[in-house]
Each structure stands twice: as structure tokens, then as C-alpha cells.
Design a protein around this motif. Sequence first.
Motif, PDB file in Angstrom:
ATOM      1  N   ARG A 140       0.808  -1.215   0.000  1.00 51.67           N
ATOM      2  CA  ARG A 140       0.000   0.000   0.000  1.00 51.67           C
ATOM      3  C   ARG A 140       0.841   1.264   0.000  1.00 51.67           C
ATOM      4  N   VAL A 141       2.022   1.210   0.584  1.00 55.60           N
ATOM      5  CA  VAL A 141       2.889   2.384   0.654  1.00 55.60           C
ATOM      6  C   VAL A 141       3.826   2.446  -0.555  1.00 55.60           C
ATOM      7  N   GLY A 142       4.568   1.375  -0.813  1.00 54.73           N
ATOM      8  CA  GLY A 142       5.601   1.405  -1.843  1.00 54.73           C
ATOM      9  C   GLY A 142       5.087   1.660  -3.237  1.00 54.73           C
ATOM     10  N   ALA A 143       3.982   1.015  -3.610  1.00 50.17           N
ATOM     11  CA  ALA A 143       3.455   1.204  -4.962  1.00 50.17           C
ATOM     12  C   ALA A 143       3.004   2.635  -5.188  1.00 50.17           C
ATOM     13  N   VAL A 144       2.438   3.258  -4.151  1.00 57.27           N
ATOM     14  CA  VAL A 144       1.999   4.657  -4.281  1.00 57.27           C
ATOM     15  C   VAL A 144       3.208   5.583  -4.365  1.00 57.27           C
ATOM     16  N   ILE A 145       4.251   5.313  -3.574  1.00 60.12           N
ATOM     17  CA  ILE A 145       5.471   6.123  -3.670  1.00 60.12           C
ATOM     18  C   ILE A 145       6.010   6.101  -5.095  1.00 60.12           C
ATOM     19  N   ALA A 146       6.091   4.914  -5.681  1.00 55.51           N
ATOM     20  CA  ALA A 146       6.606   4.791  -7.048  1.00 55.51           C
ATOM     21  C   ALA A 146       5.747   5.573  -8.028  1.00 55.51           C
ATOM     22  N   SER A 147       4.430   5.503  -7.847  1.00 53.67           N
ATOM     23  CA  SER A 147       3.508   6.218  -8.734  1.00 53.67           C
ATOM     24  C   SER A 147       3.695   7.725  -8.621  1.00 53.67           C
ATOM     25  N   VAL A 148       3.868   8.224  -7.392  1.00 59.39           N
ATOM     26  CA  VAL A 148       4.050   9.665  -7.183  1.00 59.39           C
ATOM     27  C   VAL A 148       5.365  10.135  -7.789  1.00 59.39           C
ATOM     28  N   LEU A 149       6.429   9.375  -7.593  1.00 56.58           N
ATOM     29  CA  LEU A 149       7.731   9.785  -8.107  1.00 56.58           C
ATOM     30  C   LEU A 149       7.724   9.904  -9.625  1.00 56.58           C
ATOM     31  N   THR A 150       7.169   8.892 -10.286  1.00 59.98           N
ATOM     32  CA  THR A 150       7.161   8.948 -11.752  1.00 59.98           C
ATOM     33  C   THR A 150       6.239  10.060 -12.246  1.00 59.98           C
ATOM     34  N   SER A 151       5.120  10.289 -11.560  1.00 61.10           N
ATOM     35  CA  SER A 151       4.210  11.361 -11.956  1.00 61.10           C
ATOM     36  C   SER A 151       4.848  12.731 -11.783  1.00 61.10           C
ATOM     37  N   ALA A 152       5.787  12.846 -10.827  1.00 63.08           N
ATOM     38  CA  ALA A 152       6.470  14.108 -10.580  1.00 63.08           C
ATOM     39  C   ALA A 152       7.661  14.321 -11.493  1.00 63.08           C
ATOM     40  N   GLY A 153       7.888  13.406 -12.435  1.00 66.10           N
ATOM     41  CA  GLY A 153       8.908  13.628 -13.446  1.00 66.10           C
ATOM     42  C   GLY A 153      10.184  12.843 -13.287  1.00 66.10           C
ATOM     43  N   VAL A 154      10.288  11.965 -12.273  1.00 65.46           N
ATOM     44  CA  VAL A 154      11.487  11.121 -12.162  1.00 65.46           C
ATOM     45  C   VAL A 154      11.459  10.127 -13.324  1.00 65.46           C
ATOM     46  N   GLY A 155      12.497  10.129 -14.118  1.00 74.54           N
ATOM     47  CA  GLY A 155      12.464   9.401 -15.382  1.00 74.54           C
ATOM     48  C   GLY A 155      12.569   7.897 -15.267  1.00 74.54           C
ATOM     49  N   HIS A 156      13.229   7.398 -14.232  1.00 74.38           N
ATOM     50  CA  HIS A 156      13.457   5.955 -14.111  1.00 74.38           C
ATOM     51  C   HIS A 156      13.095   5.526 -12.698  1.00 74.38           C
ATOM     52  N   VAL A 157      11.955   4.886 -12.544  1.00 76.40           N
ATOM     53  CA  VAL A 157      11.512   4.392 -11.241  1.00 76.40           C
ATOM     54  C   VAL A 157      11.347   2.882 -11.346  1.00 76.40           C
ATOM     55  N   ASP A 158      12.169   2.168 -10.603  1.00 77.60           N
ATOM     56  CA  ASP A 158      12.146   0.705 -10.615  1.00 77.60           C
ATOM     57  C   ASP A 158      11.546   0.215  -9.304  1.00 77.60           C
ATOM     58  N   VAL A 159      10.697  -0.799  -9.368  1.00 72.36           N
ATOM     59  CA  VAL A 159      10.041  -1.339  -8.183  1.00 72.36           C
ATOM     60  C   VAL A 159      10.457  -2.791  -8.003  1.00 72.36           C
ATOM     61  N   ARG A 160      10.856  -3.140  -6.799  1.00 72.23           N
ATOM     62  CA  ARG A 160      11.282  -4.501  -6.493  1.00 72.23           C
ATOM     63  C   ARG A 160      10.409  -5.067  -5.380  1.00 72.23           C
ATOM     64  N   ASP A 161       9.852  -6.233  -5.586  1.00 75.43           N
ATOM     65  CA  ASP A 161       9.093  -6.931  -4.561  1.00 75.43           C
ATOM     66  C   ASP A 161       8.778  -8.328  -5.057  1.00 75.43           C
ATOM     67  N   GLY A 162       8.402  -9.204  -4.150  1.00 76.82           N
ATOM     68  CA  GLY A 162       8.040 -10.564  -4.512  1.00 76.82           C
ATOM     69  C   GLY A 162       6.584 -10.825  -4.234  1.00 76.82           C
TER      70      GLY A 162
END
Length: 388
Positions: A140-162
Motif C-alpha cells: 500500500r505504501v511502496g506502490a503509491v510512492i513509485a507512482s508519485v515519483l514517476t508522476s512528478a517527473g522522475v524518469g526511471h523508477v524501478d520497483v522490487r518486490d516478490g
Amino acid sequence: MHPILKPALRRGWHDLNTVQFGITPAHAVVLGPVDTATGSFLTLLDGTRGVPLLREEAQRMGLPDGHVDALLERLSGAGLLDDATGGGRTGAELRKQTHAMDRLRPDHAALTVTTSEPAEAILKLTARRAMRVQVRGAGRVGAVIASVLTSAGVGHVDVRDGGCVEPWDVAPGGHPVEATGERRDVSARRVVRSMAPARPPRPDRRRSAPARLSEPDPEEPPLSLVIIAPRDGLAVHSPDPAAVEDLLEAGIPHLYAGVVEATGVVGPLVLPGGTGCAHCLLLGRADRDPTWPRLLAQWSSGPAGRQVQACDLGLATAVAGLAAAHGLAFLDGELPSSTGARWEAAAPGLDWHARPVWPHPQCPCGAGERGNGQEVSVDAVPHDTMAG
């Protein structure tokens, strides 16, 4: 240069000779005295005219020679002036991408408020596009962080989880309902791609693959930041030092964020060798409470870790937003208040407060050698050397 008064700062007149730019005390500037003719001239600073044309307009308005240059210097010194055509080649390229720029317009406006030099905002925005952030954890936290970062213009956002997306992983801005049962990392990366304002710069594919994390990935830029957002709240409340050994060895800054038993945690932002790390945190707690390692071992192996954990959606969203904001501030060259500290808020009161994470003298990270509580300047952590 095409000077423009920063549109994000609302303008209001105290009287005929005193003008205020901005509303909030953190960023408002009061300028005076401003004579009537100069006040009228301010309306021409809308980004459509270069300096030579502004000088001609000033002459037609009867303003003395040199008045325009002095005024522009005064406004620039007060942090009120932007350059509508600044930012060099990368700034011009971003402006041409109308769809991307429209998505990022609020972010650009916010950067004009928090920066002082003309064109500094567009330069920071374009710099984000070349940066790479890794998010470890896609709940619930990590996926939203990744979404916010990319929406704010960070060009490369990688997500790691199992594992796979569970119904309780679904959250606004994160995993959608239809992703339930899908691999978490696959779902999170699809969310990141769908929320990106534009495609990031093309990677250089001419180099061989890296042998380890500390070597640059030939298909991606080096890591500027790793955000650790574990689904298990214990792993953010009492993080395992072994889980970030690769980051400490490579000198990669990392930020913790998560929710544990209805308490939100953001921080610390760890600058390897400069601020307290997870091991410092563990050693400090063991110093204060010798039973802490025993309790930690029980909590880590007990049945509670395999149950659905308490993670209120509102609190999880607040944590994700705060963590993303701190991450963006760091990427933009600032040191947010989570540097060497943890922000915590417990439901239902949600009173955010900071707890310092002091470097421990016995920790091998080396931060304790700098002296407990020593501040780290931005100059000590230049972003062009933060390689992953």
C-alpha cells in the motif's frame, strides 16, 4: 532571457508603493518602494519579451536609462524572477513536449516557489528525468510512492518486490483492483509506466552488463536514491542492517517509509558514512534496552508477521506522500528533515514528530566517526557522484 514574474506567487498591493509576492510566510516577499510607473511596467514581465524589447518599452513609458536592468537585478535577487526560455537545450526539449509539460506544470510552479535563480526550476525538473530511483516494496505504501515519483517527473523508477498482489494491497495511486493475483513487481511497474508524463531519456546500451549493484547498469542511469517501503511494518520500524549492506557498500542514499501497527514512519534518510544507518539504529536501541534484540527475534519469527497487518489506508497514503516529497526534495539537491531522523505519526491523533537517529560509534558504517549529531551539508553529497 525572457523575464517573467513567477506566476505561482500571487501578487497583492499593501498600498500604492508596496507590493507583496506570495501568500505564505515561508515564501512571501514584500517589495517596496515601487513607484507607479514601475508598478505598471511589472505587467510586462510575462515571459513574452526579451530584455532588449523590455528596455524599449521602458523608454516609451518614460522610465530612465538603466532602470530595467536595475529592476531585473532587484527582482532576481529577491527570488521573484524566472526565465520563460531558460534551461538550455533540455529545458527547450521539455517545453516542446506539450503533453508532458502540461502534466508537470504544477510541479514546475512549485519548484519556482522553492528556488531563487531564474530557470532553476526547469533545470531541476529536467534533471529529474535523468534520475533513477528504486523502490523496494510494493504494498500500500511502496506502490503509491513509485507512482508519485514517476508522476512528478522522475524518469526511471524501478520497483522490487516478490509475491502477488493481494486484495489488501490495492490502493488509490497504487495497485488497481484488477491487478489482484498478479505479480506485485509487474503490477507496480505497469502503474509506473502508465503514470509517467513522458518516456525517459534512452539508455546507453553499448556497455556490458554489471556484475554487481555497485557497478552502473548499462541500460539505466546510476541509482540516485533507494526508498525502502517494506510491506512488513516491523522491517521499517526496526530495519535489518543486512538488507541494505549493498547500499552502504555502494554509497547509495536510502530512505525508509512504512506503517507498523497504525503508526506511520518516514525516515531516516541515510547518507552512507554521513548519517545514522539501520545498524546505528539497532545498536542505539540495544544500548537503551538490552532486551531489544531478543524481542526483535521473537517479533520477526512470530505468527503476527504472517497475518494481514494494521495499515490504515489514509495513513498509508499520507506516509507515501510524505516519503515521496522527501525523496523529491533530496533529488532536487536539498536535505529534507528526514536526513538522520525518523518522522512518526500514530493513529488516531496523527501528530507528526521527529526522532533523531544518531550515528553509533561502534557501527562500521563510519558515520559515528564524524561526530554525533553533526550536520551534513548538501555540498557533502553531490548528486553526480551518487552512483548505484
